[in-house]
Write an enzyme that holds these catalytic residues in place. Sequence first.
Site, PDB file in Angstrom:
ATOM      1  CB  SER A   1      16.082 -36.181   5.171  1.00 53.05           C
ATOM      2  OG  SER A   1      17.226 -36.948   5.754  1.00 53.05           O
TER       3      SER A   1
ATOM      4  CG  ASP B   1      11.534 -48.357  -0.914  1.00 52.73           C
ATOM      5  OD1 ASP B   1      12.472 -48.809  -1.408  1.00 52.73           O
ATOM      6  OD2 ASP B   1      10.514 -48.819  -0.332  1.00 52.73           O
TER       7      ASP B   1
END
Length: 312
Positions: free
Chosen positions: A285, A257
């Site tokens: 990340s 998301d």
Amino acid sequence: MHKIITITVNPALDKSTSAKNIVSDDKIRCASPVYEPGGGGINVSRAIKKLGGESCAWFLAGGPPGVKLQELLKEEEVDFWAVETRNWSRENLMVVDEAIGKQYRFGMPGSETYEEEWMQIINRLEKLEEVPEYVIASGSLPPGVPDDFYYQLAVIANKRNFKLIVDTSGAALLKAASESIFLLKPNQAELPALAEQDKVHPLAMEDVAMKVLEEGKCQVLVVSLGPRGAMLATKEKGISYVVPPSVKQGSAVGAGDSMVAGMVLGLQRGYDMEDVVRYGVAAGSAATITPGSELCRKADTEAIYQWLQQHK
């Protein structure tokens, strides 16, 4: 009028806690729970807010969990429009075993949803006086919402000329793709289904991605590769990859998301498509650095994005 709208028809009130040792049959004493609003599109809107952008989260909400969802979004200053449902919104549970550092995630099914409830989203999107730039439809479909719900959104997108981004799986993904989406974000496991194949050898993934584009299922295809980043496929430039730096992982919850949130903000800022994916990968990340179900943080996202810019 918001230029970015997210749509979530199967939201969840996410509850997380921890315990020192999880064993069967014993009473497990847990820490005080933390509550967060959840569900694909809702998390995208929350991540957009964390990254300095604005959006409006549209979702279905019912019962005390639905009320709590709205209270939590107000606390985070995320704009939203909620459709009240007869049945309660679902609740999910995540428990961390502190003794071994493992995380257990319990996802509950959504409640039965009625046509007059989910159709309010369709009708409002069709009749908006000011058309948004981007609509992100994300997450699973609860019982009662037809498999072609995202397809119906795609029809409206092509008719009203806004860009639709879809992040889902299964039959909902396949039916949506039959109407030509602006951007699809499958993972490696979902890509074969888009090409109507049972499985795809890793070395054939690029050919399959180009086939999806040639068949007109989307204009842009971004395949998420987990810790290895993402593959971008477009008709104009073919295939390229974005590989993030190695980071110390806290939890992968919310990474997908956050990635979508980063990409839509990159699009809105006018980045070229490769930088759009770089910013998305940076946000995804960044979400893995954070503990529990926390989404990306802006400082981490910007730092990783700058690293990616330097290592093109």
